[in-house]
Write an enzyme that holds these catalytic residues in place. Structure first.
Site, PDB file in Angstrom:
ATOM      1  CG  HIS A 120      -3.680 -29.596 -13.085  1.00 28.10           C
ATOM      2  ND1 HIS A 120      -4.840 -29.928 -13.764  1.00 28.10           N
ATOM      3  CD2 HIS A 120      -3.956 -29.820 -11.780  1.00 28.10           C
ATOM      4  CE1 HIS A 120      -5.772 -30.311 -12.908  1.00 28.10           C
ATOM      5  NE2 HIS A 120      -5.258 -30.258 -11.693  1.00 28.10           N
TER       6      HIS A 120
ATOM      7  CD  GLU B 287      -2.785 -32.799 -10.266  1.00 27.02           C
ATOM      8  OE1 GLU B 287      -2.482 -31.755  -9.638  1.00 27.02           O
ATOM      9  OE2 GLU B 287      -3.865 -33.396 -10.135  1.00 27.02           O
TER      10      GLU B 287
ATOM     11  CG  HIS C 162      -3.952 -26.849  -7.842  1.00 31.24           C
ATOM     12  ND1 HIS C 162      -3.217 -27.917  -7.383  1.00 31.24           N
ATOM     13  CD2 HIS C 162      -4.918 -27.370  -8.652  1.00 31.24           C
ATOM     14  CE1 HIS C 162      -3.709 -29.038  -7.890  1.00 31.24           C
ATOM     15  NE2 HIS C 162      -4.742 -28.734  -8.650  1.00 31.24           N
TER      16      HIS C 162
END
Length: 368
Positions: free
Chosen positions: A193, A332, A122
């Site tokens: 998220h 996601e 991420h």
């Protein structure tokens, strides 16, 4: 942890890194919370810290309103969260994992922070979820967040100008528009998220939710959750969600892939029928008790389904209740994990002169 102590810790982290996000004290003084409402009583709240969606209040089949996304009442909860849950945040510059924190682009090898075991997750240590975005309202039902990620920030090349816009419609849709441009070739993979529990945040597990994922294939992973490169059929496996089934039905099967993820934490290859750039169905979730329904539509080729395998009950949310093991699920919409190292995956390299445009819609309704 008080905000000042958090900030000192963050600044120490910045000083320990050659190039990282330029976070200043003044940025934290500009944190705001924005509230969007529609004619049906739906409420969405978002903050420019991490472009986080903090609240989604929707009615059940009887009109009872509940907040169905996991998160905190105060921004300090997001700043100080242990176990890095990424509740409600936009993650990037590259959402999901990059193997061993390395990729080669145009003959140059780039090295990223290892913040997920031996891999990068991420965006790195200070990804887009941990910076303060510039915010502006768009009409009365939209808010736009913008951020400039500088060249070599977290190890990625190029000055990346990025924005995300949240729009709440009177059809109970949250429309998420991503846009980015760069002055150097760079990987880009942005996603949201948010964790959902359609019974209400803090109301137990999501194992009884009924899920459909519009996919014939998924991308198996190794023990560190990096895709092997295979596009494997879901047929005959626990990963088959072509027809609605409870999330918990097959989650404890003896399966190496489920063992690696501690449950579901994988990317599905969406069975797109629309042209590139058009919305297509990615997933549909029904919670039988409340009747709440979530449909996810996207222009993206994949969706990472994660079912809260790392929640331990040690995090308490807005209701004051602990977030139990598998107490929330994430869908996601994305390009595939580790795409910069996987030439057979859809391209994630944004070139100068190109624009990155991606759209995802969360549509809420009820099943009578």
């Amino acid at each position: 942890m008080p905000r000042l102590l958090f900030l000192c810790t963050l600044l120490l982290t910045l000083n320990a890194s050659l190039v990282s996000a330029e976070v200043k004290v003044a940025d934290f003084d500009s944190i705001e919370l924005f509230t969007l409402t529609n004619s049906n009583g739906m409420v969405v709240k978002a903050t420019n810290y991490g472009a986080i969606i903090t609240t989604i209040e929707v009615p059940d089949r009887n009109g009872k309103i509940a907040d169905i996304t996991l998160g905190y009442d105060d921004v300090s909860g997001y700043m100080n969260a242990v176990d890095k849950p990424y509740f409600g945040a936009v993650v990037g510059r590259f959402g999901n994992r990059i193997a061993k924190g390395k990729f080669t682009l145009e003959g140059t090898e780039y090295t990223l922070a290892l913040n997920n075991g031996v891999n990068t997750l991420h965006g790195g240590n200070i990804g887009f979820d941990k910076v303060v975005w510039y915010a502006e309202m768009v009409g009365d039902k939209g808010v736009k967040f913008s951020y400039l990620a500088k060249d070599m920030e977290e190890g990625y090349p190029g000055n990346l100008s990025v924005s995300v816009k949240y729009t709440l419609t009177d059809d109970n849709e949250i429309v998420i528009d991503y846009h980015a441009t760069t002055d150097k070739a760079t990987p880009v993979n942005l996603t949201q998220h948010a964790y959902f529990n359609l019974k209400g945040e803090g109301e137990g597990t999501i194992l009884d939710h009924e899920l459909v994922i519009n996919a014939l294939r998924y991308t198996p992973v190794d023990a560190t959750l990096i895709p092997t490169g295979e596009l494997a059929p879901v047929d005959g496996t626990a990963f088959d969600f072509r027809e609605a089934k409870k999330i918990g039905r097959d989650i404890d099967q003896t399966d190496e892939q489920l063992k690696f993820g501690g449950g579901y934490d994988h990317n599905w290859v969406l069975n797109r029928k629309k042209e590139d750039g058009e919305l297509d169905l990615a997933a549909r979730v029904v919670e039988p008790t409340s009747g709440r329904v979530l449909e996810v539509l996207s222009t993206e080729p994949g969706v990472q389904f994660y079912c809260g395998n790392f929640l331990k009950g040690n995090l308490k949310g807005k209701s004051g209740k602990p977030y139990d093991y598998r107490g929330g699920f994430v869908l996601e919409t994305q390009h595939f994990p580790d795409s910069p190292n996987q030439p057979n995956f859809p391209n994630t390299i944004l070139q100068p002169g190109e624009t990155y445009d991606s759209k995802t819609v969360w549509k809420f309704s009820t099943d009578k």
